[in-house]
Design a protein around this motif. Structure first.
Motif, PDB file in Angstrom:
ATOM      1  N   LYS A 109      37.414  57.877  88.483  1.00 16.81           N
ATOM      2  CA  LYS A 109      38.739  57.792  89.101  1.00 16.81           C
ATOM      3  C   LYS A 109      39.620  56.768  88.386  1.00 16.81           C
ATOM      4  O   LYS A 109      40.794  57.035  88.084  1.00 16.81           O
ATOM      5  N   THR A 110      39.052  55.604  88.088  1.00 11.93           N
ATOM      6  CA  THR A 110      39.812  54.542  87.430  1.00 11.93           C
ATOM      7  C   THR A 110      40.342  54.980  86.072  1.00 11.93           C
ATOM      8  O   THR A 110      41.528  54.805  85.759  1.00 11.93           O
ATOM      9  N   TYR A 111      39.471  55.577  85.257  1.00 14.91           N
ATOM     10  CA  TYR A 111      39.885  55.965  83.909  1.00 14.91           C
ATOM     11  C   TYR A 111      40.779  57.199  83.903  1.00 14.91           C
ATOM     12  O   TYR A 111      41.624  57.349  83.013  1.00 14.91           O
ATOM     13  N   ASN A 112      40.610  58.086  84.881  1.00 15.43           N
ATOM     14  CA  ASN A 112      41.513  59.226  84.993  1.00 15.43           C
ATOM     15  C   ASN A 112      42.933  58.767  85.315  1.00 15.43           C
ATOM     16  O   ASN A 112      43.910  59.285  84.765  1.00 15.43           O
ATOM     17  N   GLU A 113      43.031  57.793  86.202  1.00 15.48           N
ATOM     18  CA  GLU A 113      44.347  57.296  86.600  1.00 15.48           C
ATOM     19  C   GLU A 113      44.968  56.414  85.520  1.00 15.48           C
ATOM     20  O   GLU A 113      46.152  56.540  85.202  1.00 15.48           O
ATOM     21  N   LYS A 114      44.142  55.548  84.932  1.00 11.08           N
ATOM     22  CA  LYS A 114      44.654  54.586  83.950  1.00 11.08           C
ATOM     23  C   LYS A 114      45.031  55.239  82.630  1.00 11.08           C
ATOM     24  O   LYS A 114      46.039  54.861  81.996  1.00 11.08           O
ATOM     25  N   TYR A 115      44.274  56.234  82.206  1.00  8.53           N
ATOM     26  CA  TYR A 115      44.497  56.847  80.895  1.00  8.53           C
ATOM     27  C   TYR A 115      44.872  58.324  80.977  1.00  8.53           C
ATOM     28  O   TYR A 115      44.733  59.054  79.993  1.00  8.53           O
ATOM     29  N   ASP A 200      36.476  50.532  76.888  1.00  8.39           N
ATOM     30  CA  ASP A 200      37.808  49.960  76.652  1.00  8.39           C
ATOM     31  C   ASP A 200      38.054  49.741  75.158  1.00  8.39           C
ATOM     32  O   ASP A 200      39.163  49.980  74.657  1.00  8.39           O
ATOM     33  N   LEU A 201      37.027  49.300  74.438  1.00  9.40           N
ATOM     34  CA  LEU A 201      37.156  49.088  72.999  1.00  9.40           C
ATOM     35  C   LEU A 201      37.373  50.405  72.261  1.00  9.40           C
ATOM     36  O   LEU A 201      38.220  50.500  71.361  1.00  9.40           O
ATOM     37  N   VAL A 202      36.628  51.415  72.640  1.00 13.74           N
ATOM     38  CA  VAL A 202      36.747  52.727  71.994  1.00 13.74           C
ATOM     39  C   VAL A 202      38.128  53.325  72.237  1.00 13.74           C
ATOM     40  O   VAL A 202      38.769  53.853  71.320  1.00 13.74           O
TER      41      VAL A 202
END
Length: 234
Positions: A109-115, A200-202
């Motif tokens: 959920k976090t990465y779908n929303e953030k990115y 996050d680095l990738v």
């Protein structure tokens, strides 16, 4: 006859007579050397076949597996135009994997929303005893809104050298394997977040420090199918 062709190729000056598939004459020393060469060639072929496993900092090959509904999903299709792809080896009967279920949902959920859905999560179930029905019910119960695919013969688990659930394999935008190991350092109260940090680095296009590219996954072992027909009944 293939081996005989190899003999004549390597030893064109040897007087070799082949009649009706039978080797009539060859000097013992030449015969020995030729046999060693043929065995070596065969061994190399077998080794190459058995060693087809991905390693860090190399491109992951494409593969296709089915979800519980029977729909096929290819890695390259799922990861197309994604900044990163997270391959997770999961299980329905492993309590440690279940401890991570809520955390995995939160990460997705976090990465779908953030990115804006530029990170693809893919679950793989390679446990021989866990059925399609179990996987479907488990996904629904825990709210997995990403494809969880069945690896019925452990071919993909073998390719990744996956041993435990949960275990993570992180791919960059070019499908190069960049990180292998654990999600974090504790299924209860983690203090180090390996997957998040490397992800996050990738996404940022940065290099992962060598010491951070691999961690030890802790969880239940993947229960693989038997790969041969040997009867081990006592």
């Amino acid at each position: 006859m293939r081996n005989l062709n190899l003999f004549t190729y390597f030893f064109p000056k040897v007087h070799l007579l082949v009649e009706k598939g039978l080797l009539i004459f060859m000097p013992p020393r030449c015969l020995y050397v030729a046999i060693v060469i043929c065995i070596g060639i065969t061994a190399v072929g077998v080794t190459e076949e058995k060693s087809e496993m991905v390693v860090l900092d190399t491109i992951v090959k494409n593969f296709t597996l089915k979800d519980p509904d029977g729909a096929s999903h290819a890695l390259y299709q799922l990861s197309e135009e994604k900044s990163a792809t997270v391959v997770l080896f999961l299980a329905t009967q492993c309590p440690i994997a279940t401890d991570y279920a809520e955390r995995i949902v939160a990460l997705v959920k976090t990465y779908n929303e953030k990115y804006e859905k530029k990170v693809q999560f893919i679950g793989i179930n390679s446990n021989k005893q866990e059925t399609i029905k179990e996987i479907a019910e488990y996904n629904k119960k825990h709210g997995f809104e990403f494809p969880v695919l069945k690896d019925p013969e452990n071919k993909i688990a073998d390719y990744f050298r996956a041993k435990r659930t949960p275990e993570v394999f992180l791919l960059d935008a070019k499908r190069v394997l960049r990180y292998v190991g654990a999600i974090d350092n504790s299924s209860k109260e983690p203090t180090k977040h390996y997957l998040k940090d490397t992800l996050d680095l990738v996404i940022a296009g940065k290099d992962i420090p060598k010491k951070s590219k691999k961690t030890r996954a802790v969880g239940c072992t993947i229960k693989r199918v038997r790969k041969d027909d040997v009867d081990r009944t006592p």
